[in-house]
Design a protein around this motif. Structure first.
Motif, short mmCIF file in Angstrom:
data_model
loop_
_atom_site.label_atom_id
_atom_site.label_comp_id
_atom_site.label_asym_id
_atom_site.label_seq_id
_atom_site.Cartn_x
_atom_site.Cartn_y
_atom_site.Cartn_z
N CYS A 1 9.16 -3.66 4.10
CA CYS A 1 9.13 -4.78 2.82
C CYS A 1 10.24 -5.16 3.20
N ARG A 2 11.15 -5.16 4.48
CA ARG A 2 12.40 -6.38 5.00
C ARG A 2 13.53 -6.66 3.80
N ASP A 3 13.47 -8.04 3.27
CA ASP A 3 14.55 -7.71 2.75
C ASP A 3 13.55 -8.96 1.72
N ASP A 4 12.54 -8.18 0.99
CA ASP A 4 11.84 -8.59 0.46
C ASP A 4 12.44 -8.44 -1.41
N PRO A 5 12.31 -9.22 -1.98
CA PRO A 5 14.52 -9.47 -3.17
C PRO A 5 13.01 -8.93 -3.67
N VAL A 6 11.77 -8.82 -4.47
CA VAL A 6 10.70 -8.15 -5.06
C VAL A 6 10.78 -6.36 -5.11
N PHE A 7 10.35 -6.61 -3.98
CA PHE A 7 10.57 -5.06 -3.39
C PHE A 7 11.04 -4.79 -3.14
N CYS A 8 12.58 -4.76 -2.56
CA CYS A 8 13.49 -4.13 -2.63
C CYS A 8 14.63 -3.32 -3.66
N GLY A 9 14.44 -4.31 -4.55
CA GLY A 9 14.66 -4.38 -6.04
C GLY A 9 13.83 -2.92 -6.58
N LYS A 10 12.50 -2.96 -6.75
CA LYS A 10 11.57 -2.22 -7.06
C LYS A 10 11.57 -0.40 -6.37
N LEU A 11 12.01 -0.78 -5.19
CA LEU A 11 12.38 0.41 -4.31
C LEU A 11 13.70 1.04 -4.93
N ALA A 12 14.40 0.47 -5.07
CA ALA A 12 15.73 0.79 -5.53
C ALA A 12 15.55 1.48 -6.80
N GLU A 13 14.65 1.35 -7.55
CA GLU A 13 14.81 1.47 -8.65
C GLU A 13 13.87 3.27 -8.99
N VAL A 14 12.96 2.90 -7.69
CA VAL A 14 12.40 4.40 -7.75
C VAL A 14 13.04 4.98 -6.85
N PHE A 15 13.91 4.93 -5.59
CA PHE A 15 14.32 5.74 -5.09
C PHE A 15 15.98 6.55 -5.96
N LEU A 16 16.29 5.63 -6.63
CA LEU A 16 17.21 6.23 -7.93
C LEU A 16 16.70 7.15 -8.95
N SER A 17 14.92 7.48 -9.40
CA SER A 17 14.55 7.93 -10.14
C SER A 17 14.21 9.14 -9.35
N GLU B 1 6.48 14.04 -0.20
CA GLU B 1 5.34 12.99 0.18
C GLU B 1 5.51 11.81 -0.28
N ALA B 2 6.37 12.00 -1.51
CA ALA B 2 6.06 10.46 -2.11
C ALA B 2 7.12 9.45 -2.00
N LEU B 3 8.41 10.57 -0.81
CA LEU B 3 9.68 10.15 -0.88
C LEU B 3 9.36 9.50 1.04
N ILE B 4 8.72 10.48 1.68
CA ILE B 4 8.31 9.38 2.62
C ILE B 4 6.92 8.09 2.92
N ALA B 5 6.10 8.22 1.29
CA ALA B 5 5.60 6.75 1.49
C ALA B 5 6.85 6.03 1.62
N PHE B 6 7.23 6.29 0.53
CA PHE B 6 8.34 4.61 -0.41
C PHE B 6 9.36 4.57 1.32
N GLN B 7 9.87 5.30 1.66
CA GLN B 7 10.17 5.22 3.01
C GLN B 7 9.78 3.92 4.27
N ILE C 1 0.74 -1.25 -0.35
CA ILE C 1 0.07 0.03 0.33
C ILE C 1 0.81 1.23 -0.16
N ALA C 2 2.39 1.68 0.65
CA ALA C 2 2.55 1.88 0.79
C ALA C 2 3.69 2.96 -0.46
N PHE C 3 3.85 2.11 -0.98
CA PHE C 3 4.66 1.61 -2.05
C PHE C 3 4.35 2.23 -3.07
N ASN C 4 2.51 1.42 -3.61
CA ASN C 4 1.92 2.55 -4.68
C ASN C 4 1.24 3.59 -4.54
#
Length: 623
Positions: free
Chosen positions: A103-119, A91-97, A75-78
């Motif tokens: 999400c802990r070490d979920d491989p799918v979420f960690c990768g998606k969040l890394a991509e988002v943070f980079l963007s 506000e987006a950064l707060i939600a992503f944080q 929910i926080a990601f979307n």
């Protein structure tokens, strides 16, 4: 959750997965009628709204779902994604944080969040997300390399991509990214070899060869660049940029007729191409100036088209016009054109928060003088065990102070390789400062000869292959790094160029420097930068080192034999007057001074500022 609500939500989720949005929406609303606090229903409605480009509705639904289940990572990601689409970055950064927290070490979420943070230009957050993963997939490693690159940690990026390229030697994307990272690190050998492998794997198109020709020109390999340009043309490339590259190669080879023909082709395709006009203004014959000025003035009068250009092209058009007006001795008109050019540059710097900061520069000068004190400089430097046969000669000073002239004089000696403006020392200095801040290196007075040796090796890795005993590095801004240079190269010679403030500041003001020269666009910034540079060079001279020579540009051009002899003998060579015949050699120069250094030494640019004394009253006040 009520079982009937749970069943409705399940059916709604199934409909959503099949993109049956109307059916899913009806079911989610049905669930909310039974339970208005169903986070799943609000989340589902937000997802539907997002897919149907109803952003406002999506934000309301995601916000409600997030308040009901604040620890739900999906929910926080979307919600963060919707906020970023709405332009609400904070506000987006707060939600992503928050999503990253749960999400802990979920491989799918960690990768998606890394991509988002980079963007979102948060590369440190991207690296932290990827650090949670036990195993990095190839896509994750590419993200990690890009994050390091975004922090200018190009060496780390290259290490990641080199390992990945060994695992996936035929992956074109990896080779392309490795080439980009290596070029950004000025490791052109790796950049070119990686791109050549990329070309072997893909079916190259015209754009691939156009990019390759650009890389080869940056690497100062004009002959290879010309071959890549021909390949691009053979594959159908016919845009302005391919002819612009062609013009640059011909100009470097002093084939001005061919350069002009290439510029004609550029301007046929883009009549307001700033770089093309900049070269045209240099190559124009005296009888062509009036006609070119009239044509360029007409182009600049097309306000709507000019404003559609990026700031760099806008500035270059005005610089080119000014340079031609100056050649006709219309100094008032030239001054106005130079003002417009620098005004465009300054406006961009202010908008991008890159304007010159005098207090930061002053603090840097203070800290550098304190850091590289007489006591520190008397301590042992690098061990001279890597390429001990090399004898580097560093030529430093503010831009336009005569560094190119000195390099060309020394280049008359067949034992001296003119390496031009190498960025290697600046990269080493940046890495040096980063490692000190992060505690990876001790204070300067505690650095061991072995640690200085590692930094020395890092510099040598970034320079071209050199077969001669001596080479010149004439990056002007290295006056900031003379202390570091002397520690890394006990065998080096450093020549510090000085030029009268009014002439050198005018010369800088009249040229289109990159954003890294943010002092170049206003007289107050130029004055401050000049005085800080003189202050720093005075400190290096005060070390009483027999490896540092101060030279005045005015002395060199007015008394070339006397000062030239002093220069040559300082570098350890026997003097002869052939050193002053450099203008007869067709050597390539990759600087603004390329045309000037193909002429004999003359003092015609001494007191040039007096031509503008009335048109630019700020000049007379510089001191």
């Amino acid at each position: 959750m009520d079982k009937s609500v749970e069943k409705i939500i399940s059916n709604a989720d199934s409909a959503l997965s099949m993109r049956e949005y109307e059916q899913a929406e009806r079911l989610y609303l049905e669930a909310l009628a039974l339970d208005e606090n169903s986070a799943s229903a609000h989340y589902g409605l937000g997802t539907i709204a997002l897919n149907k480009n109803r952003l406002k509705r999506a934000l309301i639904s995601f916000e409600r779902a997030s308040s009901l289940e604040p620890e739900a990572a999906d929910i926080a990601f979307n919600y963060g994604y919707a906020l970023s689409l709405a332009g609400q970055k904070i506000e987006a950064l707060i939600a992503f944080q928050r999503a990253s927290k749960y999400c802990r070490d979920d491989p799918v979420f960690c990768g998606k969040l890394a991509e988002v943070f980079l963007s979102l230009k948060e590369p440190n957050a991207a690296i932290q997300m990827l650090a949670r993963l036990n195993t990095l997939l190839p896509a994750d490693q590419l993200l990690l390399a890009k994050a390091h690159g975004a922090l200018n940690r190009w060496k780390e990026a290259i290490n990641v991509l080199t390992r990945l390229s060994k695992e996936r030697p035929n992956d074109a994307l990896v080779l392309n990214e490795l080439s980009i990272a290596a070029a950004s690190h000025r490791d052109y050998t790796t950049a070119i070899s990686s791109y050549e492998k990329y070309l072997e794997i893909v079916t190259p198109n015209a754009n691939d060869y156009l990019r390759f020709s650009d890389l080869l020109l940056i690497a100062q390999l004009p002959d290879q660049c010309a071959k890549a340009i021909d390949s691009a043309l053979e594959l159908g490339e016919d845009g302005a940029e391919v002819y612009m590259l062609k013009a640059k190669v011909h100009r470097l080879n002093a084939d001005y007729e061919q350069a002009n023909q290439a510029i004609d082709e550029v301007l046929k395709r883009m009549p307001n191409h700033g770089q093309a006009w900049n070269i045209r203004s240099e190559l124009a014959g005296e009888g062509q100036l009036s006609g070119y000025i009239a044509t360029l003035t007409q182009e600049l009068a097309k306000e709507e088209q000019v404003l559609a250009l990026n700031h760099h092209h806008q500035a270059l058009l005005n610089y080119a016009l000014a340079q031609m007006q100056e050649r006709l001795k219309d100094y008032q008109a030239a001054a106005e054109s130079f003002r417009r050019a620098n005004g465009v540059q300054q406006s961009f710097l202010v908008r991008s928060s890159g304007a010159y900061d005098s207090s930061s520069n002053e603090l840097y000068t203070d800290q550098t003088i304190e850091q590289f004190s007489q006591q520190v400089m008397s301590m042992p430097g690098a061990l001279n065990t890597v390429r001990e046969d090399l004898r580097p000669i560093f030529i430093v000073g503010v831009p336009r102070s005569g560094t190119t002239l000195v390099e060309r004089i020394l280049g008359q000696n067949s034992d001296v390789f003119n390496a031009g403006e190498l960025e290697a020392i600046e990269f080493v200095a940046t890495d040096f400062q980063y490692r000190q801040r992060s505690g990876k290196l001790p204070s300067v007075d505690q650095i061991s000869p072995e640690q200085w040796h590692q930094l020395r090796s890092s510099y040598l890795e970034k320079i071209p292959d050199i077969s001669t005993l001596y080479f010149t590095d004439k990056m002007p801004h290295n006056f900031r790094n003379v202390g570091l240079i002397l520690k890394l190269f006990p065998e080096a010679r450093v020549i510090q160029m000085h030029r009268a403030i009014k002439d050198v500041c005018l010369s800088i003001y009249c040229h289109a420097f990159s954003e890294g020269h943010n002092y170049a666009t206003s007289w107050s910034s130029l004055e401050h930068f000049y005085n800080q540079s003189e202050r720093l060079m005075k400190h290096w001279a005060s070390l009483n080192s027999d490896r540092v020579l101060d030279l005045n540009y005015e002395d060199l051009v007015q008394y070339p034999k006397t000062v030239g002899k002093q220069l040559v003998e300082f570098c350890g060579f026997a003097w002869n007057e052939d050193y002053l015949e450099f203008h007869q050699s067709i050597n390539q120069s990759f600087t603004f001074s390329e045309m000037e250094v193909r002429q004999p030494i003359a003092d015609k640019r001494v007191d040039r500022w007096r031509n503008y004394e009335l048109a630019i009253p700020e000049l007379a006040k510089l001191k």
